[in-house]
Design an enzyme around this catalytic site. Sequence first.
Site, PDB file in Angstrom:
ATOM      1  N   CYS A  17      -1.183  -2.542  -1.459  1.00  0.00           N
ATOM      2  CA  CYS A  17      -2.217  -3.549  -1.650  1.00  0.00           C
ATOM      3  C   CYS A  17      -1.636  -4.878  -2.127  1.00  0.00           C
ATOM      4  CB  CYS A  17      -3.218  -3.010  -2.671  1.00  0.00           C
ATOM      5  SG  CYS A  17      -4.725  -3.952  -2.855  1.00  0.00           S
ATOM      6  N   GLY A  45      -8.129   2.687  -7.283  1.00  0.00           N
ATOM      7  CA  GLY A  45      -7.029   2.240  -6.438  1.00  0.00           C
ATOM      8  C   GLY A  45      -7.255   0.824  -5.947  1.00  0.00           C
ATOM      9  N   CYS A  46      -6.568   0.439  -4.879  1.00  0.00           N
ATOM     10  CA  CYS A  46      -6.706  -0.912  -4.330  1.00  0.00           C
ATOM     11  C   CYS A  46      -8.178  -1.249  -4.126  1.00  0.00           C
ATOM     12  CB  CYS A  46      -5.955  -1.013  -3.004  1.00  0.00           C
ATOM     13  SG  CYS A  46      -6.115  -2.616  -2.212  1.00  0.00           S
ATOM     14  N   PHE A  47      -8.605  -2.376  -4.673  1.00  0.00           N
ATOM     15  CA  PHE A  47     -10.039  -2.682  -4.656  1.00  0.00           C
ATOM     16  C   PHE A  47     -10.572  -3.077  -3.289  1.00  0.00           C
ATOM     17  CE2 PHE A  47      -8.548  -6.625  -7.317  1.00  0.00           C
ATOM     18  CZ  PHE A  47      -7.757  -7.083  -6.283  1.00  0.00           C
ATOM     19  N   TRP A  48      -9.715  -3.309  -2.307  1.00  0.00           N
ATOM     20  CA  TRP A  48     -10.213  -3.695  -0.986  1.00  0.00           C
ATOM     21  C   TRP A  48     -11.109  -2.619  -0.377  1.00  0.00           C
ATOM     22  CZ3 TRP A  48      -4.779  -5.357   1.193  1.00  0.00           C
ATOM     23  CH2 TRP A  48      -4.372  -6.545   0.550  1.00  0.00           C
TER      24      TRP A  48
END
Length: 220
Positions: A17, A45-48
Amino acid sequence: MKRIQLLALSLLLMAGCAQGQSKDYTFAKLPQLKSGEAVATFAGGCFWAMDEGMNQLKGVREVISGYAGGTTKSPTYEQVCTDATGHAEAVQVYYDPQVITYAQLLDAFFAGHDPTTLNRQGPDTGRDYRSIAFYRTPAEKAEIMAAIKRTNDSKHYANPVVTEVEPLTVFYAAENYHQNYFALHPDQPYIQRVSLPKVEKLRKAMVGHLKNNTALTMNE
């Protein structure tokens, strides 16, 4: 050539990320809470992926990617990535509790990432990628604990949930280039290989609560 391409893809996913972004350091603004609306905060985890997954739920008006769980004030993405701020990548969800409940958001949260991996989500490692469910009231804390028990009892995951349960002290909005990143960069390799499967997993678990039931597809 194929071997070189595979190596490049491997390096891209290992970077996770943290790679491939523009350098617009303007921070997003938190929206005003509307009458009858509620707000929830999660780190998975990765906020995307979590941003996109939560945005696809009926009753969710807006999702903001940001940072929570640490001690550094107004952190930047680069600071959070050092793993020295204590913050995790998180999302703040603005929703109508008459349309979707906090318990249902928790079900989406636990479906949208792997809550059994400590300080890791896929290729992303470090405490900034840890799993946390933040609560604002004792009632929310009780619902989180019930959701963890539900998830463990379901045996959906081979290992027990390691999600942290913490009171929310402060949430900082991330830089603008992180907001709606999934929707704005659908062909980006990390989105295709890492984020999209997580969003699809959330959608499958929440099929009756989606704004749009059209299936997402990965580009070949």
